[in-house]
Design a protein around this motif. Structure first.
Motif, PDB file in Angstrom:
ATOM      1  N   GLY A  19       0.833  -1.224   0.140  1.00 57.72           N
ATOM      2  CA  GLY A  19      -0.164  -0.205  -0.083  1.00 57.72           C
ATOM      3  C   GLY A  19       0.865   1.297   0.103  1.00 57.72           C
ATOM      4  O   GLY A  19       1.742   1.259   0.721  1.00 57.72           O
ATOM      5  N   ASN A 132     -10.367   7.397   1.757  1.00 53.61           N
ATOM      6  CA  ASN A 132     -10.769   6.364   2.359  1.00 53.61           C
ATOM      7  C   ASN A 132     -11.092   6.543   3.842  1.00 53.61           C
ATOM      8  O   ASN A 132     -11.227   7.682   4.362  1.00 53.61           O
ATOM      9  N   LYS A 133     -11.553   5.576   4.322  1.00 53.24           N
ATOM     10  CA  LYS A 133     -11.983   5.449   5.698  1.00 53.24           C
ATOM     11  C   LYS A 133     -10.833   5.914   6.811  1.00 53.24           C
ATOM     12  O   LYS A 133     -11.206   6.514   7.956  1.00 53.24           O
ATOM     13  N   ARG A 134      -9.727   5.765   6.369  1.00 54.31           N
ATOM     14  CA  ARG A 134      -8.627   6.476   7.207  1.00 54.31           C
ATOM     15  C   ARG A 134      -8.244   8.022   6.908  1.00 54.31           C
ATOM     16  O   ARG A 134      -7.380   8.382   7.593  1.00 54.31           O
ATOM     17  N   VAL A 138      -7.175   9.080  -1.830  1.00 49.15           N
ATOM     18  CA  VAL A 138      -7.028   7.815  -2.642  1.00 49.15           C
ATOM     19  C   VAL A 138      -6.859   8.367  -4.192  1.00 49.15           C
ATOM     20  O   VAL A 138      -6.094   7.773  -4.795  1.00 49.15           O
ATOM     21  N   LYS A 156     -14.068  -1.220  -3.559  1.00 45.33           N
ATOM     22  CA  LYS A 156     -13.051  -1.652  -3.089  1.00 45.33           C
ATOM     23  C   LYS A 156     -12.716  -1.117  -1.726  1.00 45.33           C
ATOM     24  O   LYS A 156     -12.563  -1.660  -0.626  1.00 45.33           O
ATOM     25  N   LEU A 157     -12.869   0.433  -1.538  1.00 45.55           N
ATOM     26  CA  LEU A 157     -12.812   1.067  -0.247  1.00 45.55           C
ATOM     27  C   LEU A 157     -13.538   0.919   0.766  1.00 45.55           C
ATOM     28  O   LEU A 157     -13.275   0.481   1.873  1.00 45.55           O
ATOM     29  N   ALA A 159     -14.840  -1.951   1.142  1.00 45.49           N
ATOM     30  CA  ALA A 159     -14.700  -3.343   1.659  1.00 45.49           C
ATOM     31  C   ALA A 159     -13.396  -3.382   2.559  1.00 45.49           C
ATOM     32  O   ALA A 159     -13.388  -4.481   3.254  1.00 45.49           O
ATOM     33  N   GLU A 160     -12.580  -2.408   2.819  1.00 51.56           N
ATOM     34  CA  GLU A 160     -11.499  -2.274   3.537  1.00 51.56           C
ATOM     35  C   GLU A 160     -11.936  -2.155   4.972  1.00 51.56           C
ATOM     36  O   GLU A 160     -12.958  -1.602   5.298  1.00 51.56           O
ATOM     37  N   ALA A 161     -11.056  -2.621   5.533  1.00 48.26           N
ATOM     38  CA  ALA A 161     -11.558  -2.623   7.275  1.00 48.26           C
ATOM     39  C   ALA A 161     -11.180  -1.096   7.648  1.00 48.26           C
ATOM     40  O   ALA A 161     -10.310  -0.311   7.103  1.00 48.26           O
TER      41      ALA A 161
END
Length: 161
Positions: A19, A132-134, A138, A156-157, A159-161
């Motif tokens: 990443g 993204n969630k963080r 992106v 895709k994003l 689905a990320e944790a």
């Protein structure tokens, strides 16, 4: 000794496996059309689409139905959208546009240009950021995105944790 092509391939492989380091989205405060004060800290844990636009921008007006459709498709899954009207856009025009089109997401008027500046001195419209969630940027799109590819990336994003 590795040549440039081998180094580029190695960098791409490392980036894909580990990443890539991404720029953090800036912390910004803004006021929504309804008068609500908001801050980018509220985006934590969500995938965000931040769209810089203007009512005088033909491409912005053309893409807005797809921005609405994207928002509606993903909104129940931890996705949100913010439309940021540029500082030169008359607030009355922005308000009328948002009302007449039934924009289902937050709309902010960047009357000082502070939000656009925080995102790297955005001047061209439309310019759209996918976060993204963080809280990492992106993707940056200048002009109308390929919405099918954008939807794939959002999936895709999400689905990320």
């Amino acid at each position: 000794m590795l040549n440039r092509r081998a180094l580029a391939a190695l960098a791409l492989a490392c980036c894909t496996l580990a990443g890539c380091a991404r720029d953090a989205a800036p912390e910004v405060g803004y006021v929504l059309l309804n008068g609500e004060q908001a801050n980018s800290r509220q985006w934590a844990g969500k995938v965000m689409l931040v769209n810089f636009w203007a009512t005088s921008c033909a491409t912005c007006v053309k893409e807005m139905p797809q921005v609405i459709a994207t928002h509606n498709k993903f909104k129940g899954r931890g996705f949100d959208t913010l439309a940021v009207a540029m500082s030169y856009d008359p607030p009355a025009f922005v308000s009328r546009f948002a009302e007449s089109r039934g924009l289902p997401f937050g709309v902010a008027i960047d009357n000082t240009g502070a939000v656009a500046n925080a995102f790297g001195k955005v001047q061209m419209t439309p310019t759209t950021f996918l976060i993204n969630k963080r809280g990492e940027i992106v993707k940056r799109y200048v002009g109308e995105p390929d919405f099918a590819a954008l939807h794939g990336l959002i999936e895709k994003l999400l689905a990320e944790a």
